[in-house]
Enzyme design. Structure first.
Site, PDB file in Angstrom:
ATOM      1  CG  PHE A  42      -1.975   1.014   1.227  1.00  0.00           C
ATOM      2  CD1 PHE A  42      -3.099   0.869   0.438  1.00  0.00           C
ATOM      3  CD2 PHE A  42      -1.860   2.145   2.019  1.00  0.00           C
ATOM      4  CE1 PHE A  42      -4.095   1.837   0.434  1.00  0.00           C
ATOM      5  CE2 PHE A  42      -2.850   3.119   2.025  1.00  0.00           C
ATOM      6  CZ  PHE A  42      -3.971   2.957   1.229  1.00  0.00           C
ATOM      7  CE1 TYR A  54      -9.442   2.437   7.090  1.00  0.00           C
ATOM      8  CE2 TYR A  54      -8.437   3.223   9.131  1.00  0.00           C
ATOM      9  CZ  TYR A  54      -8.352   2.944   7.771  1.00  0.00           C
ATOM     10  OH  TYR A  54      -7.175   3.174   7.107  1.00  0.00           O
ATOM     11  CE  LYS A  55      -8.046  -0.235   4.952  1.00  0.00           C
ATOM     12  NZ  LYS A  55      -6.595  -0.280   4.697  1.00  0.00           N
ATOM     13  NE  ARG A  91     -10.322  -2.532  -2.769  1.00  0.00           N
ATOM     14  CZ  ARG A  91      -9.716  -1.935  -1.744  1.00  0.00           C
ATOM     15  NH1 ARG A  91      -8.543  -2.360  -1.314  1.00  0.00           N
ATOM     16  NH2 ARG A  91     -10.264  -0.883  -1.165  1.00  0.00           N
TER      17      ARG A  91
HETATM   18  C1  LIG Z   1      -5.902   1.040   4.608  1.00  0.00           C
HETATM   19  C2  LIG Z   1      -4.417   0.944   4.677  1.00  0.00           C
HETATM   20  C3  LIG Z   1      -3.652   1.985   5.240  1.00  0.00           C
HETATM   21  C4  LIG Z   1      -4.294   3.271   5.685  1.00  0.00           C
HETATM   22  O1  LIG Z   1      -3.580   3.914   6.687  1.00  0.00           O
HETATM   23  P1  LIG Z   1      -4.320   5.025   7.570  1.00  0.00           P
HETATM   24  O2  LIG Z   1      -3.223   5.693   8.298  1.00  0.00           O
HETATM   25  O3  LIG Z   1      -5.291   4.318   8.437  1.00  0.00           O
HETATM   26  O4  LIG Z   1      -5.041   5.949   6.634  1.00  0.00           O
HETATM   27  C5  LIG Z   1      -2.282   1.792   5.368  1.00  0.00           C
HETATM   28  N1  LIG Z   1      -1.692   0.643   4.941  1.00  0.00           N
HETATM   29  C6  LIG Z   1      -2.408  -0.356   4.382  1.00  0.00           C
HETATM   30  C7  LIG Z   1      -1.724  -1.601   3.944  1.00  0.00           C
HETATM   31  C8  LIG Z   1      -3.784  -0.219   4.209  1.00  0.00           C
HETATM   32  O5  LIG Z   1      -4.477  -1.190   3.628  1.00  0.00           O
END
Ligand SMILES: *Cc1c(COP(=O)(O)O)cnc(C)c1O
Length: 397
Positions: A113, A209-210, A356
């Site tokens: 990510f 939050y996921k 997705r």
């Molecule tokens: C959703 C996600 C994030 C998001 O990070 P936040 O700081 O919560 O916005 C970071 N890394 C991965 C792998 C994710 O899937």
């Protein structure tokens, strides 16, 4: 046996919507709305500052950390809540690098990510002194692990395709070459059984939050293996990670064990929402959720491949190799997804061409999976997605 109709009834999903985006933002648990209302009026409103002790606010990051720890195979007392995932990536990575001081390479993969890679790159720039971030293709990670690597930073499930890394095998390989591991569980906590302690993971981080349904901006978690907990320097040395925050000492002394990974004042209202959301997990097990998720993703792939010849599967076909999501490629993916959302089926689009869909058995069942595949087939057959109105970009997808 889990009663998935009963877990489904715990959520407030708008009628007429098939929500296949719980892997990006989980829906509202009915009890979270009630719990937050009570936290506001009965705790904040009535107890004011005394709620830090009387309502147990100060212990919430640890208490809820243990609840999450049970879903990710962590030892009791090894997980704490706070901040956002990006911040926890920074903290875990910085702490891990310091535990391996003679090496300079962070190894990650090109599918990670972006925020994780940006954070790693930013940390490398702050550290200077020859630190580098090396990224290789996801399939090449095991081979790229060598004696220069200080820390292996990986996300267990690829956010685009859902492809899983083998945590146990890669952690063993990392340790064999003297590297430490930081695992990002953003797409696996609450989606598949994670076995941190069994795999020997050093650090792990994730968001809530996921798949854990804490709501937008819900706090992240961090895991530190007990063998590192008293030696890891938290990197972000905030007052609530101090051994004795209310002594207000001028010098920082790290708190005991995982407590030191706390930084500042915890987000109590979001933690209250998360606490209520986690109650739903008492009605099931992560193993039961995983078994059902495999049924749902297998069904979706079969139905979509039958109904939508123009789509190409972008996720591993073997369910053991994929998380709880299914992705398909389509050259006009963004517009197709917008047209699908207009029909009440909510998934999301990830550039350049990925449609997705997340499968979250706590509130999604086979009827919805069948209906979603049918509607996707209709959207593609009608070609309504290439109307200009379907192409206007949204602020967040
Ligand atoms: C959703 C996600 C994030 C998001 O990070 P936040 O700081 O919560 O916005 C970071 N890394 C991965 C792998 C994710 O899937």
């Amino acid at each position: 046996m889990t009663d998935f109709a009963a877990t489904r009834a715990m959520f407030d999903v708008p009628p007429g919507v098939i929500y296949l985006d719980g892997n990006s933002l989980g829906p509202l648990p009915k009890a979270a709305a009630e719990r937050v209302a009570r936290t506001l009026t009965e705790e904040w409103g009535e107890m004011l500052i005394t709620a830090w002790t009387r309502a147990g606010w100060m212990e919430m990051p640890r208490r809820i950390g243990d609840r999450i720890g049970r879903l990710i195979g962590a030892e009791p007392g090894s997980v704490v809540m706070g901040d956002t995932l990006s911040i926890k990536v920074y903290q875990a990575l910085a702490a891990a690098l310091e535990l391996n001081p003679t090496r300079r390479v962070i190894l990650s993969d090109t599918g990670n990510f972006p925020s994780d890679l940006y954070i790693a790159d930013g940390l490398v720039q702050s550290l200077g002194r020859g630190y580098t971030l090396r990224t290789v293709a996801p399939e090449a990670v095991a081979e790229a692990l060598d004696e220069t690597v200080a820390v292996l930073l990986l996300t267990e499930a690829d956010y685009r395709s859902g492809r899983l890394h083998d945590m146990a095998a890669l952690t063993a390989k990392a340790h064999a070459v003297g590297a430490l591991t930081v695992w990002d569980l953003a797409h696996t906590a609450g989606a598949i059984p994670v076995r941190l302690a069994q795999a020997g993971a050093d650090f792990a981080v994730g968001c809530t939050y996921k798949y854990l349904n804490s709501g937008p901006g819900g706090p992240a978690f961090i895991y530190v293996a007990p063998r590192h907990a008293e030696t890891a320097r938290p990197a972000l040395s905030g007052w609530l990670g101090h051994e004795s925050p209310f002594a207000f000492e001028p010098e920082y002394r790290p708190g005991r064990g995982i407590e030191r990974m706390r930084v500042g004042t915890p987000p109590i209202i979001q933690l209250a929402a998360l606490d209520a959301a986690l109650d739903i997990w008492d009605m099931t097990t992560i193993e039961a959720v995983r078994a059902r998720s495999i049924e749902l993703t297998e069904l979706f792939i079969a139905r979509v491949e039958a109904a939508c010849p123009g789509l190409v599967l972008a996720s591993p076909r073997d369910p053991a190799q994929r998380g709880s999501q299914v992705s398909f490629r389509h050259p006009e993916g963004a517009a197709v997804m917008q047209a699908l959302i207009a029909r009440g089926v909510i998934g999301d689009f990830r550039a350049p061409d990925i449609l997705r869909f997340g499968f979250t058995p706590l509130f999604i069942g086979p009827e919805e999976v069948e209906a979603a595949a049918r509607i996707l087939g209709e959207v593609l057959a009608q070609g309504g997605w290439d109307r200009p109105a379907a192409k206007a970009p949204a602020a967040a997808t």
